[in-house]
Write a protein that holds these residues in place. Structure first.
Motif, mmCIF file in Angstrom:
data_model
loop_
_atom_site.group_PDB
_atom_site.id
_atom_site.type_symbol
_atom_site.label_atom_id
_atom_site.label_comp_id
_atom_site.label_asym_id
_atom_site.label_seq_id
_atom_site.Cartn_x
_atom_site.Cartn_y
_atom_site.Cartn_z
ATOM 1 N N LYS A 158 -9.280 -1.020 3.074
ATOM 2 C CA LYS A 158 -9.157 -0.871 1.626
ATOM 3 C C LYS A 158 -7.710 -1.115 1.212
ATOM 4 O O LYS A 158 -6.776 -0.656 1.881
ATOM 5 N N ASN A 159 -7.550 -1.834 0.111
ATOM 6 C CA ASN A 159 -6.225 -2.132 -0.439
ATOM 7 C C ASN A 159 -5.307 -2.796 0.592
ATOM 8 O O ASN A 159 -4.084 -2.589 0.565
ATOM 9 N N ASN A 160 -5.911 -3.565 1.487
ATOM 10 C CA ASN A 160 -5.160 -4.306 2.512
ATOM 11 C C ASN A 160 -4.408 -3.403 3.480
ATOM 12 O O ASN A 160 -3.550 -3.867 4.235
ATOM 13 N N ASN A 161 -4.717 -2.105 3.461
ATOM 14 C CA ASN A 161 -4.048 -1.170 4.369
ATOM 15 C C ASN A 161 -4.977 -0.805 5.527
ATOM 16 O O ASN A 161 -6.127 -0.418 5.314
ATOM 17 N N LEU A 162 -4.462 -0.934 6.738
ATOM 18 C CA LEU A 162 -5.225 -0.636 7.937
ATOM 19 C C LEU A 162 -4.722 0.648 8.577
ATOM 20 O O LEU A 162 -3.562 0.725 9.011
ATOM 21 N N GLU A 163 -5.571 1.676 8.598
ATOM 22 C CA GLU A 163 -5.219 2.930 9.247
ATOM 23 C C GLU A 163 -5.373 2.783 10.759
ATOM 24 O O GLU A 163 -6.402 2.300 11.243
ATOM 25 N N LEU A 164 -4.367 3.224 11.501
ATOM 26 C CA LEU A 164 -4.370 3.081 12.952
ATOM 27 C C LEU A 164 -4.958 4.311 13.630
ATOM 28 O O LEU A 164 -4.844 5.429 13.120
ATOM 29 N N THR A 165 -5.579 4.086 14.778
ATOM 30 C CA THR A 165 -5.999 5.220 15.599
ATOM 31 C C THR A 165 -4.776 5.825 16.267
ATOM 32 O O THR A 165 -3.684 5.234 16.271
ATOM 33 N N VAL A 177 3.923 -0.077 7.558
ATOM 34 C CA VAL A 177 4.409 0.645 6.373
ATOM 35 C C VAL A 177 4.557 2.137 6.649
ATOM 36 O O VAL A 177 5.312 2.826 5.962
ATOM 37 N N LYS A 178 3.807 2.641 7.609
ATOM 38 C CA LYS A 178 3.944 4.021 8.076
ATOM 39 C C LYS A 178 3.650 4.031 9.565
ATOM 40 O O LYS A 178 3.166 3.045 10.121
ATOM 41 N N ASN A 179 3.931 5.141 10.220
ATOM 42 C CA ASN A 179 3.672 5.217 11.657
ATOM 43 C C ASN A 179 2.210 5.003 11.999
ATOM 44 O O ASN A 179 1.884 4.581 13.112
ATOM 45 N N ASP A 180 1.322 5.303 11.048
ATOM 46 C CA ASP A 180 -0.112 5.162 11.323
ATOM 47 C C ASP A 180 -0.804 4.211 10.366
ATOM 48 O O ASP A 180 -2.009 4.288 10.147
ATOM 49 N N CYS A 181 -0.045 3.265 9.791
ATOM 50 C CA CYS A 181 -0.639 2.369 8.804
ATOM 51 C C CYS A 181 0.068 1.013 8.797
ATOM 52 O O CYS A 181 1.294 0.933 8.847
ATOM 53 N N LEU A 182 -0.742 -0.044 8.702
ATOM 54 C CA LEU A 182 -0.237 -1.408 8.577
ATOM 55 C C LEU A 182 -0.758 -2.007 7.275
ATOM 56 O O LEU A 182 -1.865 -1.687 6.836
ATOM 57 N N ASN A 183 0.031 -2.886 6.665
ATOM 58 C CA ASN A 183 -0.404 -3.597 5.471
ATOM 59 C C ASN A 183 -0.575 -5.069 5.797
ATOM 60 O O ASN A 183 0.332 -5.713 6.338
ATOM 61 N N ILE A 184 -1.766 -5.612 5.474
ATOM 62 C CA ILE A 184 -2.051 -7.029 5.672
ATOM 63 C C ILE A 184 -2.004 -7.680 4.295
ATOM 64 O O ILE A 184 -2.975 -7.620 3.528
ATOM 65 N N SER A 185 -0.871 -8.306 3.955
ATOM 66 C CA SER A 185 -0.661 -8.777 2.584
ATOM 67 C C SER A 185 -1.568 -9.952 2.219
ATOM 68 O O SER A 185 -2.021 -10.059 1.080
ATOM 69 N N GLN A 186 -1.833 -10.860 3.166
ATOM 70 C CA GLN A 186 -2.666 -12.021 2.895
ATOM 71 C C GLN A 186 -4.018 -11.873 3.602
ATOM 72 O O GLN A 186 -4.432 -12.739 4.372
ATOM 73 N N PHE A 187 -4.712 -10.799 3.299
ATOM 74 C CA PHE A 187 -5.943 -10.482 4.015
ATOM 75 C C PHE A 187 -6.991 -11.585 3.870
ATOM 76 O O PHE A 187 -7.672 -11.949 4.830
ATOM 77 N N LYS A 188 -7.133 -12.156 2.679
ATOM 78 C CA LYS A 188 -8.169 -13.157 2.441
ATOM 79 C C LYS A 188 -7.783 -14.546 2.959
ATOM 80 O O LYS A 188 -8.607 -15.455 2.951
ATOM 81 N N LYS A 189 -6.551 -14.674 3.391
ATOM 82 C CA LYS A 189 -6.093 -15.963 3.919
ATOM 83 C C LYS A 189 -5.350 -15.715 5.232
ATOM 84 O O LYS A 189 -4.147 -15.511 5.254
ATOM 85 N N PRO A 190 -6.068 -15.721 6.360
ATOM 86 C CA PRO A 190 -5.419 -15.442 7.647
ATOM 87 C C PRO A 190 -4.266 -16.402 7.927
ATOM 88 O O PRO A 190 -4.267 -17.557 7.484
#
Length: 257
Positions: A18-25, A59-72
């Motif tokens: 959601k919102n291009n943010n990936l929560e990490l395990t 962006v945080k220790n447990d989160c990554l942001n994928i800015s161009q999610f729709k365009k790999p």
């Protein structure tokens, strides 16, 4: 391509962010923060094992942001001709087989059991989670964009019965003079070359050899025997040798066409 740390994230998780943010395990966060020491604001690559590669920023220790999610950042189509290794699981060394077959470029790995298998107490359901983890790590290390599929364990004869006409199967055997080597067999598969999604398999037996019942089944069903070497190979060596021959054949075919 830039030399960025890679992290494999399953496609199921990728499509649900959601919102291009990936929560990490916890394990993923530990790997990035403690092992690779990726600082906030730095970029890594995210691969989904289905051909796509994205740039992502921590962006945080447990989160990554994928800015161009729709365009790999990069997308690779799956190979037209797929390669499979079916292996009677040995007592030792199967995890190395998984790693090396993944690095070489195999698309399907089928664990098998047979009458002369040394290790007959395997719980495939319990093992499959660990085996998938090993394959995932090998995908990251080798920078593959397509993750091989490891299938549920089956008895060799039941597995052979379940093959369809899109699959071509060769069975490795030793001490048999009148058979092709694997390279020769592959060159004779021209009628299947134009079938998209065709799978070319090599089957590696147990170190104790195929039983007489299994040999009779193969012969009665006109299955093709091939040899991998003039010497007797261990299961792990045979698996890597066969994987290399299969992958080289596919690469050579693409160059010629």
């Amino acid at each position: 391509m830039e030399d960025l740390t890679r992290l494999f994230i399953s496609n199921e998780r990728i499509i649900n962010i959601k919102n291009n943010n990936l929560e990490l395990t916890n394990d993923e966060a530990h790997y990035l923060n403690k092992v690779m020491r990726i600082k906030t604001g730095k970029e890594i690559f995210i691969a989904n094992g289905k051909g796509s590669l994205w740039r992502a920023k921590k962006v945080k220790n447990d989160c990554l942001n994928i800015s161009q999610f729709k365009k790999p950042y990069l997308f690779q189509e799956q190979e037209i001709y797929l390669l499979g290794i079916a292996v009677v699981v040995p007592k030792r060394g199967f995890e190395d087989i998984l790693k090396m077959c993944t690095e070489i470029g195999i698309d399907f790995i089928q664990p098998l059991f047979s009458e002369r298998q040394v290790n007959k107490s395997l719980n495939f359901t319990r093992k499959i989670l660990r085996w998938n983890t090993i394959i995932k790590e090998a995908v990251e290390q080798s920078e593959r964009l397509w993750k091989p599929s490891i299938l549920n364990g089956m008895d060799i004869i039941e597995w052979m019965k379940s093959r369809d006409n899109q699959e071509r199967v060769s069975i490795s055997i030793t001490r048999e003079d009148n058979c092709y080597d694997l390279n020769q067999w592959l060159k004779k598969q021209q009628e299947f070359i134009n079938k998209k999604g065709a799978i070319f398999w090599n089957v590696i037996g147990p170190e104790g050899g195929w039983s007489s019942r299994e040999i009779d089944f193969f012969k009665n069903n006109n299955n093709t025997f091939v040899k991998l070497s003039d010497t007797i190979l261990r299961t792990s060596t045979a698996s890597i040798n066969a994987s290399s021959i299969l992958n080289q054949w596919r690469n050579d075919f693409k160059l010629r066409n």
